[in-house]
Enzyme design. Structure first.
Site, PDB file in Angstrom:
ATOM      1  N   LYS A   9      24.641  56.106  66.686  1.00 42.89           N
ATOM      2  CA  LYS A   9      24.983  57.533  66.571  1.00 42.89           C
ATOM      3  C   LYS A   9      25.359  57.913  65.147  1.00 42.89           C
ATOM      4  O   LYS A   9      24.853  58.874  64.597  1.00 42.89           O
ATOM      5  CB  LYS A   9      26.216  57.864  67.420  1.00 42.89           C
ATOM      6  CG  LYS A   9      26.006  58.019  68.885  1.00 42.89           C
ATOM      7  CD  LYS A   9      27.229  58.662  69.562  1.00 42.89           C
ATOM      8  CE  LYS A   9      28.555  57.946  69.319  1.00 42.89           C
ATOM      9  NZ  LYS A   9      28.653  56.612  69.890  1.00 42.89           N
ATOM     10  N   ARG A  84      32.488  63.929  75.026  1.00 39.66           N
ATOM     11  CA  ARG A  84      32.382  62.592  75.582  1.00 39.66           C
ATOM     12  C   ARG A  84      32.713  62.562  77.062  1.00 39.66           C
ATOM     13  O   ARG A  84      32.731  61.490  77.669  1.00 39.66           O
ATOM     14  CB  ARG A  84      33.363  61.691  74.847  1.00 39.66           C
ATOM     15  CG  ARG A  84      32.726  60.436  74.294  1.00 39.66           C
ATOM     16  CD  ARG A  84      33.754  59.816  73.392  1.00 39.66           C
ATOM     17  NE  ARG A  84      33.471  58.470  73.025  1.00 39.66           N
ATOM     18  CZ  ARG A  84      32.982  58.125  71.847  1.00 39.66           C
ATOM     19  NH1 ARG A  84      32.647  59.007  70.956  1.00 39.66           N
ATOM     20  NH2 ARG A  84      32.835  56.853  71.569  1.00 39.66           N
ATOM     21  N   ARG A 124      28.370  44.112  63.557  1.00 41.87           N
ATOM     22  CA  ARG A 124      29.123  45.100  62.789  1.00 41.87           C
ATOM     23  C   ARG A 124      30.589  44.685  62.653  1.00 41.87           C
ATOM     24  O   ARG A 124      31.240  44.978  61.651  1.00 41.87           O
ATOM     25  CB  ARG A 124      29.022  46.445  63.514  1.00 41.87           C
ATOM     26  CG  ARG A 124      29.862  47.549  62.936  1.00 41.87           C
ATOM     27  CD  ARG A 124      29.549  48.865  63.599  1.00 41.87           C
ATOM     28  NE  ARG A 124      30.274  49.042  64.849  1.00 41.87           N
ATOM     29  CZ  ARG A 124      30.167  50.110  65.638  1.00 41.87           C
ATOM     30  NH1 ARG A 124      29.333  51.080  65.338  1.00 41.87           N
ATOM     31  NH2 ARG A 124      30.867  50.214  66.743  1.00 41.87           N
ATOM     32  N   ARG A 130      36.312  46.833  62.516  1.00 45.66           N
ATOM     33  CA  ARG A 130      36.920  47.913  63.288  1.00 45.66           C
ATOM     34  C   ARG A 130      37.772  47.311  64.388  1.00 45.66           C
ATOM     35  O   ARG A 130      37.358  46.347  65.037  1.00 45.66           O
ATOM     36  CB  ARG A 130      35.808  48.769  63.913  1.00 45.66           C
ATOM     37  CG  ARG A 130      35.666  50.124  63.236  1.00 45.66           C
ATOM     38  CD  ARG A 130      34.495  50.870  63.773  1.00 45.66           C
ATOM     39  NE  ARG A 130      34.642  51.221  65.193  1.00 45.66           N
ATOM     40  CZ  ARG A 130      33.853  52.089  65.806  1.00 45.66           C
ATOM     41  NH1 ARG A 130      32.887  52.681  65.147  1.00 45.66           N
ATOM     42  NH2 ARG A 130      34.021  52.353  67.084  1.00 45.66           N
ATOM     43  N   ARG A 141      34.558  49.764  76.442  1.00 41.10           N
ATOM     44  CA  ARG A 141      33.939  51.009  75.948  1.00 41.10           C
ATOM     45  C   ARG A 141      32.646  51.311  76.707  1.00 41.10           C
ATOM     46  O   ARG A 141      32.325  52.475  76.952  1.00 41.10           O
ATOM     47  CB  ARG A 141      33.713  50.910  74.439  1.00 41.10           C
ATOM     48  CG  ARG A 141      35.030  51.141  73.670  1.00 41.10           C
ATOM     49  CD  ARG A 141      35.044  50.484  72.315  1.00 41.10           C
ATOM     50  NE  ARG A 141      34.073  51.022  71.393  1.00 41.10           N
ATOM     51  CZ  ARG A 141      33.547  50.323  70.385  1.00 41.10           C
ATOM     52  NH1 ARG A 141      33.885  49.060  70.192  1.00 41.10           N
ATOM     53  NH2 ARG A 141      32.685  50.882  69.582  1.00 41.10           N
TER      54      ARG A 141
HETATM   55  P1  ADP Z   1      31.698  54.234  69.456  1.00 44.40           P
HETATM   56  O1  ADP Z   1      30.703  55.204  69.967  1.00 44.40           O
HETATM   57  O2  ADP Z   1      31.088  53.026  68.840  1.00 44.40           O
HETATM   58  O3  ADP Z   1      32.728  53.849  70.485  1.00 44.40           O
HETATM   59  P2  ADP Z   1      33.209  56.258  67.911  1.00 44.40           P
HETATM   60  O4  ADP Z   1      33.606  56.141  66.472  1.00 44.40           O
HETATM   61  O5  ADP Z   1      32.371  57.419  68.315  1.00 44.40           O
HETATM   62  O6  ADP Z   1      32.494  54.877  68.234  1.00 44.40           O
HETATM   63  O7  ADP Z   1      34.547  56.294  68.808  1.00 44.40           O
HETATM   64  C1  ADP Z   1      35.584  55.345  68.654  1.00 44.40           C
HETATM   65  C2  ADP Z   1      36.759  55.682  69.574  1.00 44.40           C
HETATM   66  O8  ADP Z   1      37.316  56.952  69.191  1.00 44.40           O
HETATM   67  C3  ADP Z   1      36.450  55.846  71.055  1.00 44.40           C
HETATM   68  O9  ADP Z   1      36.444  54.614  71.753  1.00 44.40           O
HETATM   69  C4  ADP Z   1      37.620  56.739  71.513  1.00 44.40           C
HETATM   70  O10 ADP Z   1      38.819  55.998  71.630  1.00 44.40           O
HETATM   71  C5  ADP Z   1      37.784  57.675  70.327  1.00 44.40           C
HETATM   72  N1  ADP Z   1      36.974  58.908  70.462  1.00 44.40           N
HETATM   73  C6  ADP Z   1      35.919  59.280  69.675  1.00 44.40           C
HETATM   74  N2  ADP Z   1      35.421  60.460  70.079  1.00 44.40           N
HETATM   75  C7  ADP Z   1      36.157  60.855  71.134  1.00 44.40           C
HETATM   76  C8  ADP Z   1      36.130  61.975  72.005  1.00 44.40           C
HETATM   77  N3  ADP Z   1      35.232  62.952  71.876  1.00 44.40           N
HETATM   78  N4  ADP Z   1      37.059  62.035  73.002  1.00 44.40           N
HETATM   79  C9  ADP Z   1      37.976  61.082  73.159  1.00 44.40           C
HETATM   80  N5  ADP Z   1      38.049  59.991  72.393  1.00 44.40           N
HETATM   81  C10 ADP Z   1      37.166  59.862  71.387  1.00 44.40           C
END
Ligand code: ADP
Length: 190
Positions: A9, A84, A124, A130, A141
């Site tokens: 993404k 999400r 990664r 991370r 996740r």
């Molecule tokens: P990935 O898709 O690899 O999990 P992201 O950087 O998009 O990576 O998200 C990392 C974390 O940030 C998620 O696991 C969640 O805890 C939080 N997060 C990101 N976007 C949202 C969202 N829209 N609503 C709630 N939590 C979010």
């Protein structure tokens, strides 16, 4: 940009934003920046992010609302990691209706096999360290994605906005396919 963790993404949203001169707004990046800065929002979000759970909707909307409005005023945005879940999608829709000019015009779903996602995220983990790229948190996740986020695929399909893209190819090939898929959508991505 709608996809399971590890599907690319961030990489693709950044590329697409650059291609069209738009802002890249990534909810995860914004949250990680708040956590590093130790703000009140960051402190509220930290334990959720580390566990791989969704941060409460109010917290994410507080961060994203102003960013989306300002990005929309500056020509538009590629949104990565939001909405999400269904509640976020509905609140985003409501916000767009209230404000005008910030509504979603296309949704990209990047499709990648689960085994490949695991492989990418563990690779990664070494490079980016991370806090949520550990074996256990990665599996959690995926569960959160399946339960909360995957239903949005049908929701956006129903609204005629969805483009399903094979995300398993190399980065350049996926980027090309996305640009091509959106070129049929008219002036909103020009
Ligand atoms: P990935 O898709 O690899 O999990 P992201 O950087 O998009 O990576 O998200 C990392 C974390 O940030 C998620 O696991 C969640 O805890 C939080 N997060 C990101 N976007 C949202 C969202 N829209 N609503 C709630 N939590 C979010």
């Amino acid at each position: 940009m709608l996809a399971a963790p590890g599907a690319g993404k961030g990489t693709q949203a950044r590329r697409l934003a650059q291609h069209h001169g738009l802002e890249h707004v990534a909810s995860g990046d914004l949250l990680r920046a708040e956590i590093v800065a130790g703000t009140a929002v960051g402190r509220a979000a930290e334990s959720y992010v580390n566990r791989g759970d969704l941060v409460p909707d109010d917290v994410i909307l507080e961060i994203l609302g102003p960013r989306l409005k300002s990005a929309a005023e500056h020509g538009g945005y590629v949104l990565d990691g939001f909405p999400r879940n269904r509640a976020q999608a509905e609140r985003a829709y409501q916000m767009a209706t209230d404000v005008g000019g910030i509504e979603l015009q296309a949704v990209i779903h990047l499709e990648v096999e689960r085994e490949e996602l695991r492989r990418r995220m563990l690779a990664r983990a070494d490079a980016e360290s991370r806090s949520d790229d550990t074996r256990v948190t990665i599996e959690h996740r995926f569960e959160v994605f399946d339960a909360e986020t995957a239903p949005l695929i049908g929701y956006y399909e129903g609204r005629g906005l969805l483009h399903a893209i094979d995300g398993s190819q190399d980065v350049d090939a996926v980027a090309d396919v996305i640009v091509e898929a959106l070129s049929g959508d008219g002036d909103e991505v020009e």
